[in-house]
Enzyme design. Sequence first.
Site, mmCIF file in Angstrom:
data_model
loop_
_atom_site.group_PDB
_atom_site.id
_atom_site.type_symbol
_atom_site.label_atom_id
_atom_site.label_comp_id
_atom_site.label_asym_id
_atom_site.label_seq_id
_atom_site.Cartn_x
_atom_site.Cartn_y
_atom_site.Cartn_z
ATOM 1 C CG ASP A 120 52.687 72.286 57.092
ATOM 2 O OD1 ASP A 120 51.489 72.018 57.350
ATOM 3 O OD2 ASP A 120 53.492 71.431 56.697
ATOM 4 C CG ASP B 127 56.532 67.473 56.232
ATOM 5 O OD1 ASP B 127 55.584 67.345 57.022
ATOM 6 O OD2 ASP B 127 57.318 66.552 55.982
#
Length: 279
Positions: free
Chosen positions: A215, A217
């Site tokens: 991802d 973050d």
Amino acid sequence: MPNKQYLPVEIAIMSGTGLDQLDKLNNVEQITMNTPFGSQSAPIIACDYFGTRVAFLARHGRYHELPPHNVPYRANLWALKQLGVKYVLSPCAVGSLQEHIKPGHIVLCDQFIDFTKSRHNTFYDKDQVYHVSLADPFCHHLRQLAISTAKTLDFEFHETGTYICIEGPRFSTRAESRFFQESMKADVIGMTMATECALARELELCYLAIATSTDYDCWRGTPVSAKMVEDSMKTSIKNVQRLLEKLVPKIPKNQTRTCACSHALKNACQTLNKDSAQR
Ligand SMILES: [Zn+2]
């Protein structure tokens, strides 16, 4: 010490998020070691893995029941050392702090910054004081081998990267995430690897981090969730497995290591008398 004799094993894989299910395991031994630091996260599974004896240890426990700050890092690494392990390969899930490291990319980290706060991060906190060098925290030889192996495969990876290790188990605030990204110029963020790597160096183990971005973050907008990490790893883990399958057979067996990790304790013991100046 082990309670019985096991087949020789020099390579360990710390299986983390998404690497819990492994295929093609043969000649399996389940091992539990007594250590001065208590029990391991889970029984060690030693087996033949693509022609090489490998010890698997589920870092977060068999059922992923251990949060990052409760992983018994010292017991895990001590047990592997007692088994004869020399090389620790450490897949881990991370958030990306940089646009060019997209979800699914693998980062063969070359540095870390440790932001943990409450962990046992040394074996030497009683009778002897050792200050090991972590200037270059990962095994140079293992990294080069992993880089050359990854180049033969058809997935995106990055040869270098700085990993920020946070305490967890919560994810970062936006301010923290932007701080790590903009001010610290870090590349990826996770919750386990720095502690494990530092302890491995104190045992003179060679350590390689194989970080998989799951991802962006929260610095980029969308908050991270555990489900997001889990779903992303389900698709990315195949590339980590492909890398491990090719890399493990290339690691030298029954050979004396020449890398810096193999003699990390040399000149690291501080034996000052009480009149000596301390740093
Ligand atoms: Zn090494």
